[in-house]
Design a protein around this motif. Structure first.
Motif, PDB file in Angstrom:
ATOM      1  N   TYR A 254       0.847  -1.197   0.000  1.00 58.41           N
ATOM      2  CA  TYR A 254       0.000   0.000   0.000  1.00 58.41           C
ATOM      3  C   TYR A 254       0.883   1.247   0.000  1.00 58.41           C
ATOM      4  CZ  TYR A 254      -3.680   3.311   1.156  1.00 58.41           C
ATOM      5  OH  TYR A 254      -4.551   4.372   1.123  1.00 58.41           O
ATOM      6  N   ASN A 255       1.981   1.179   0.737  1.00 57.33           N
ATOM      7  CA  ASN A 255       2.908   2.320   0.743  1.00 57.33           C
ATOM      8  C   ASN A 255       3.554   2.514  -0.622  1.00 57.33           C
ATOM      9  OD1 ASN A 255       2.571   3.218   3.404  1.00 57.33           O
ATOM     10  ND2 ASN A 255       3.947   1.649   4.199  1.00 57.33           N
ATOM     11  N   MET A 256       3.790   1.411  -1.350  1.00 57.54           N
ATOM     12  CA  MET A 256       4.296   1.532  -2.712  1.00 57.54           C
ATOM     13  C   MET A 256       3.275   2.251  -3.589  1.00 57.54           C
ATOM     14  SD  MET A 256       7.364  -0.019  -3.204  1.00 57.54           S
ATOM     15  CE  MET A 256       7.375  -0.711  -4.841  1.00 57.54           C
ATOM     16  N   ALA A 257       2.005   1.913  -3.396  1.00 62.21           N
ATOM     17  CA  ALA A 257       0.944   2.563  -4.163  1.00 62.21           C
ATOM     18  C   ALA A 257       0.881   4.054  -3.831  1.00 62.21           C
ATOM     19  CB  ALA A 257      -0.397   1.894  -3.882  1.00 62.21           C
ATOM     20  N   LYS A 258       1.131   4.387  -2.576  1.00 59.35           N
ATOM     21  CA  LYS A 258       1.155   5.798  -2.176  1.00 59.35           C
ATOM     22  C   LYS A 258       2.298   6.535  -2.875  1.00 59.35           C
ATOM     23  CE  LYS A 258       0.781   6.738   2.249  1.00 59.35           C
ATOM     24  NZ  LYS A 258       0.942   6.581   3.718  1.00 59.35           N
ATOM     25  N   ASP A 259       3.464   5.893  -2.960  1.00 63.44           N
ATOM     26  CA  ASP A 259       4.602   6.514  -3.645  1.00 63.44           C
ATOM     27  C   ASP A 259       4.295   6.704  -5.128  1.00 63.44           C
ATOM     28  OD1 ASP A 259       5.997   6.560  -1.282  1.00 63.44           O
ATOM     29  OD2 ASP A 259       7.176   4.759  -1.702  1.00 63.44           O
ATOM     30  N   TYR A 260       3.655   5.719  -5.715  1.00 65.86           N
ATOM     31  CA  TYR A 260       3.247   5.818  -7.123  1.00 65.86           C
ATOM     32  C   TYR A 260       2.287   7.002  -7.310  1.00 65.86           C
ATOM     33  CZ  TYR A 260       0.060   4.833 -11.021  1.00 65.86           C
ATOM     34  OH  TYR A 260      -0.749   4.942 -12.122  1.00 65.86           O
ATOM     35  N   ALA A 261       1.296   7.085  -6.425  1.00 63.58           N
ATOM     36  CA  ALA A 261       0.297   8.151  -6.519  1.00 63.58           C
ATOM     37  C   ALA A 261       0.946   9.520  -6.353  1.00 63.58           C
ATOM     38  CB  ALA A 261      -0.790   7.945  -5.470  1.00 63.58           C
ATOM     39  N   LEU A 262       1.914   9.620  -5.460  1.00 62.47           N
ATOM     40  CA  LEU A 262       2.606  10.886  -5.249  1.00 62.47           C
ATOM     41  C   LEU A 262       3.343  11.320  -6.504  1.00 62.47           C
ATOM     42  CD1 LEU A 262       3.392  13.103  -3.222  1.00 62.47           C
ATOM     43  CD2 LEU A 262       5.359  11.695  -2.565  1.00 62.47           C
ATOM     44  N   GLU A 263       4.006  10.367  -7.151  1.00 60.91           N
ATOM     45  CA  GLU A 263       4.744  10.672  -8.370  1.00 60.91           C
ATOM     46  C   GLU A 263       3.792  11.063  -9.507  1.00 60.91           C
ATOM     47  OE1 GLU A 263       7.966  11.426 -10.725  1.00 60.91           O
ATOM     48  OE2 GLU A 263       7.960  10.970  -8.568  1.00 60.91           O
ATOM     49  N   MET A 264       2.632  10.447  -9.551  1.00 62.24           N
ATOM     50  CA  MET A 264       1.677  10.731 -10.627  1.00 62.24           C
ATOM     51  C   MET A 264       1.077  12.127 -10.519  1.00 62.24           C
ATOM     52  SD  MET A 264       1.660   8.466 -12.908  1.00 62.24           S
ATOM     53  CE  MET A 264       0.203   9.054 -13.786  1.00 62.24           C
ATOM     54  N   LYS A 265       1.169  12.741  -9.343  1.00 59.61           N
ATOM     55  CA  LYS A 265       0.668  14.116  -9.211  1.00 59.61           C
ATOM     56  C   LYS A 265       1.414  15.067 -10.132  1.00 59.61           C
ATOM     57  CE  LYS A 265      -1.410  14.075  -4.611  1.00 59.61           C
ATOM     58  NZ  LYS A 265      -1.461  14.698  -3.269  1.00 59.61           N
ATOM     59  N   SER A 266       2.706  14.778 -10.355  1.00 60.26           N
ATOM     60  CA  SER A 266       3.487  15.636 -11.244  1.00 60.26           C
ATOM     61  C   SER A 266       3.065  15.473 -12.705  1.00 60.26           C
ATOM     62  CB  SER A 266       4.983  15.329 -11.093  1.00 60.26           C
ATOM     63  OG  SER A 266       5.287  14.021 -11.521  1.00 60.26           O
ATOM     64  N   HIS A 267       2.267  14.447 -12.968  1.00 62.67           N
ATOM     65  CA  HIS A 267       1.737  14.228 -14.318  1.00 62.67           C
ATOM     66  C   HIS A 267       0.261  14.610 -14.407  1.00 62.67           C
ATOM     67  CE1 HIS A 267       5.440  12.282 -15.598  1.00 62.67           C
ATOM     68  NE2 HIS A 267       5.400  11.532 -14.519  1.00 62.67           N
ATOM     69  N   GLY A 268      -0.207  15.327 -13.401  1.00 58.32           N
ATOM     70  CA  GLY A 268      -1.565  15.857 -13.447  1.00 58.32           C
ATOM     71  C   GLY A 268      -2.661  14.909 -13.020  1.00 58.32           C
ATOM     72  N   VAL A 269      -2.304  13.844 -12.281  1.00 59.27           N
ATOM     73  CA  VAL A 269      -3.312  12.884 -11.829  1.00 59.27           C
ATOM     74  C   VAL A 269      -3.255  12.771 -10.308  1.00 59.27           C
ATOM     75  CG1 VAL A 269      -4.232  10.546 -12.022  1.00 59.27           C
ATOM     76  CG2 VAL A 269      -3.034  11.570 -13.965  1.00 59.27           C
ATOM     77  N   ASP A 270      -4.395  12.952  -9.676  1.00 55.40           N
ATOM     78  CA  ASP A 270      -4.492  12.855  -8.223  1.00 55.40           C
ATOM     79  C   ASP A 270      -5.217  11.558  -7.872  1.00 55.40           C
ATOM     80  OD1 ASP A 270      -4.601  13.243  -5.527  1.00 55.40           O
ATOM     81  OD2 ASP A 270      -6.106  14.839  -5.584  1.00 55.40           O
ATOM     82  N   PHE A 271      -4.446  10.505  -7.551  1.00 57.67           N
ATOM     83  CA  PHE A 271      -5.033   9.224  -7.187  1.00 57.67           C
ATOM     84  C   PHE A 271      -5.519   9.265  -5.743  1.00 57.67           C
ATOM     85  CE2 PHE A 271      -2.790   7.586 -10.907  1.00 57.67           C
ATOM     86  CZ  PHE A 271      -3.676   6.633 -11.376  1.00 57.67           C
ATOM     87  N   GLN A 272      -6.781   8.933  -5.558  1.00 62.43           N
ATOM     88  CA  GLN A 272      -7.361   8.814  -4.228  1.00 62.43           C
ATOM     89  C   GLN A 272      -7.396   7.326  -3.867  1.00 62.43           C
ATOM     90  OE1 GLN A 272      -8.382  11.624  -2.374  1.00 62.43           O
ATOM     91  NE2 GLN A 272      -7.305  12.666  -4.037  1.00 62.43           N
ATOM     92  N   LEU A 273      -6.581   6.914  -2.899  1.00 65.05           N
ATOM     93  CA  LEU A 273      -6.408   5.502  -2.594  1.00 65.05           C
ATOM     94  C   LEU A 273      -7.347   5.022  -1.491  1.00 65.05           C
ATOM     95  CD1 LEU A 273      -2.494   5.301  -2.581  1.00 65.05           C
ATOM     96  CD2 LEU A 273      -4.064   5.236  -4.527  1.00 65.05           C
ATOM     97  N   LYS A 274      -7.856   3.815  -1.677  1.00 65.00           N
ATOM     98  CA  LYS A 274      -8.705   3.190  -0.671  1.00 65.00           C
ATOM     99  C   LYS A 274      -8.144   1.793  -0.391  1.00 65.00           C
ATOM    100  CE  LYS A 274     -13.501   1.851   0.329  1.00 65.00           C
ATOM    101  NZ  LYS A 274     -14.877   1.752  -0.215  1.00 65.00           N
ATOM    102  N   PRO A 275      -7.690   1.521   0.855  1.00 64.66           N
ATOM    103  CA  PRO A 275      -7.059   0.231   1.154  1.00 64.66           C
ATOM    104  C   PRO A 275      -8.067  -0.898   1.361  1.00 64.66           C
ATOM    105  CG  PRO A 275      -7.090   1.590   3.117  1.00 64.66           C
ATOM    106  CD  PRO A 275      -7.682   2.423   2.021  1.00 64.66           C
ATOM    107  N   TYR A 276      -7.671  -2.085   0.929  1.00 65.36           N
ATOM    108  CA  TYR A 276      -8.468  -3.299   1.116  1.00 65.36           C
ATOM    109  C   TYR A 276      -7.558  -4.416   1.605  1.00 65.36           C
ATOM    110  CZ  TYR A 276     -12.309  -1.325  -1.713  1.00 65.36           C
ATOM    111  OH  TYR A 276     -13.326  -0.555  -2.186  1.00 65.36           O
ATOM    112  N   THR A 277      -8.015  -5.186   2.580  1.00 71.35           N
ATOM    113  CA  THR A 277      -7.249  -6.353   3.016  1.00 71.35           C
ATOM    114  C   THR A 277      -7.767  -7.635   2.355  1.00 71.35           C
ATOM    115  OG1 THR A 277      -8.697  -6.582   4.947  1.00 71.35           O
ATOM    116  CG2 THR A 277      -6.646  -5.340   5.250  1.00 71.35           C
TER     117      THR A 277
END
Length: 360
Positions: free
Chosen positions: A62-85
């Motif tokens: 999930y933290n990897m997904a957060k890092d991915y989402a953070l990087e994608m902000k510089s490309h104009g995309v704001d990923f809103q993450l929802k965790p699932y177990t």
């Protein structure tokens, strides 16, 4: 100064100056700069994403997904993450339209893209160097058409780690020893079920939420998982004093980010795949740390002669599951198997499969 007194900070621009042309120009410039700075935030595209991590929001992936989402902000995309177990619930919510995208293992995302879903084909990627070559290839723009199937698009692929066989008895170190043993098998993983039947073991239907518990309480003799499960899912309990981890990668598992086709435009989708590929070193550092956390004496080493035998056994099974022959499910994509064969033979040209008449 009393509480009723007001502190007034002096305005550096006085009334006489406010109509000064130079001051007006400065104010206009500052306003323009502020608008430019705010533009990326104002135009950022919001994309909701269901993210599977067996640990949840505190998990490594999930933290990897957060890092991915953070990087994608510089490309104009704001990923809103929802965790699932529960991976099944994450994919189910994605199918139901609760999320624009989903991040889950390729074992679950194979229905969305059979090509990338075949990365985890049994025994097809024996080394992490082979995996690196594959993911570098798939991140290239020329591979973009293969990322789209069935109205869905793969936005990124991140390694999770090789899948290993966890056993409660170290004598279970050959395919022959698996006969009659109870194996926790994901009930939606048709290729794994086929392999378990092939070695004459007993399939014990399981899912991602309960396979570890079954292994730890002795309900099954073996379980299949990446190294992170040793500590995160406490598989060391099921191993006990007599078991171990067979040191042979049965498959390479990946986390794949899937979205409905058109959620991102073609340029941004390609940037997304490159962002995920650039996370390969970070992912491998995590995987190596997880593998090194398993004590050396817990690993069960396999003789080279046995490994060669397993490689051929797995190859024959992949061919069956490519062609749907001999009762095998038709689950593997021929293009992916062909690509993986080329990668293996480039790194090990003397391997028997590289001169076999029936190549993948």
């Amino acid at each position: 100064m009393t509480c009723s007194e007001q502190v007034i900070h002096p305005d550096p621009i006085t009334h006489k100056q406010e109509n000064d042309p130079e001051v007006v120009m400065i104010r206009k410039s500052l306003t323009a700069l502020a608008l430019v700075a705010a533009a990326p935030l104002a135009s950022a595209q919001t994309v909701s994403m269901c993210v599977f991590d067996v640990i949840g929001a505190n998990g490594d992936f999930y933290n990897m997904a957060k890092d991915y989402a953070l990087e994608m902000k510089s490309h104009g995309v704001d990923f809103q993450l929802k965790p699932y177990t529960d991976e099944g619930v994450a994919v189910g919510d994605f199918n139901a339209g609760q999320c624009d995208a989903v991040a889950a293992t390729d074992l679950r995302t194979r229905p969305f893209n059979r090509f990338t879903g075949s990365i985890s084909a049994v025994g097809a990627i024996p080394t992490y160097d082979n995996l690196k070559t594959l993911l570098a290839t798939l991140a290239q723009p020329k591979a973009a058409p293969l990322m789209k199937q069935n109205g869905y698009e793969v936005l990124g692929i991140i390694p999770v780690g090789a899948g290993y066989l966890f056993v409660n008895d170290r004598s279970i170190d050959t395919a022959g020893e698996l006969a009659g043993k109870r194996m926790a098998t994901l009930d939606y993983q048709k290729d794994a079920i086929h392999m378990v039947n092939f070695v004459k073991a007993t399939v014990v239907p399981s899912d991602i939420t309960n396979f570890a518990g079954k292994f730890n309480n002795g309900s099954v003799d073996t379980a299949y998982a990446p190294a992170f499960a040793y500590e995160a899912l406490e598989l060391y309990k099921g191993i006990g004093d007599k078991g171990g981890v067979v040191d042979y990668p049965l498959a390479q598992l990946t986390m794949q980010i899937i979205a409905r086709d058109g959620v991102l435009d073609e340029k941004t989708a390609q940037q997304s795949r490159e962002v995920a590929w650039n996370m390969f070193p970070q992912a491998m550092n995590l995987i190596k740390k997880q593998e090194s956390a398993i004590p050396d004496d817990v690993w069960i080493r396999i003789p080279e002669k046995d490994i060669r035998g397993y490689q051929e056994m797995f190859r024959q099974n992949r061919l069956e599951m490519r062609d749907g022959k001999n009762g095998a499910p038709d689950v593997y994509d021929p293009k992916m198997l062909g690509l993986l064969s080329k990668i293996r033979c480039a790194s090990n040209p003397s391997a028997a499969e590289c001169t076999a008449a029936n190549r993948e």
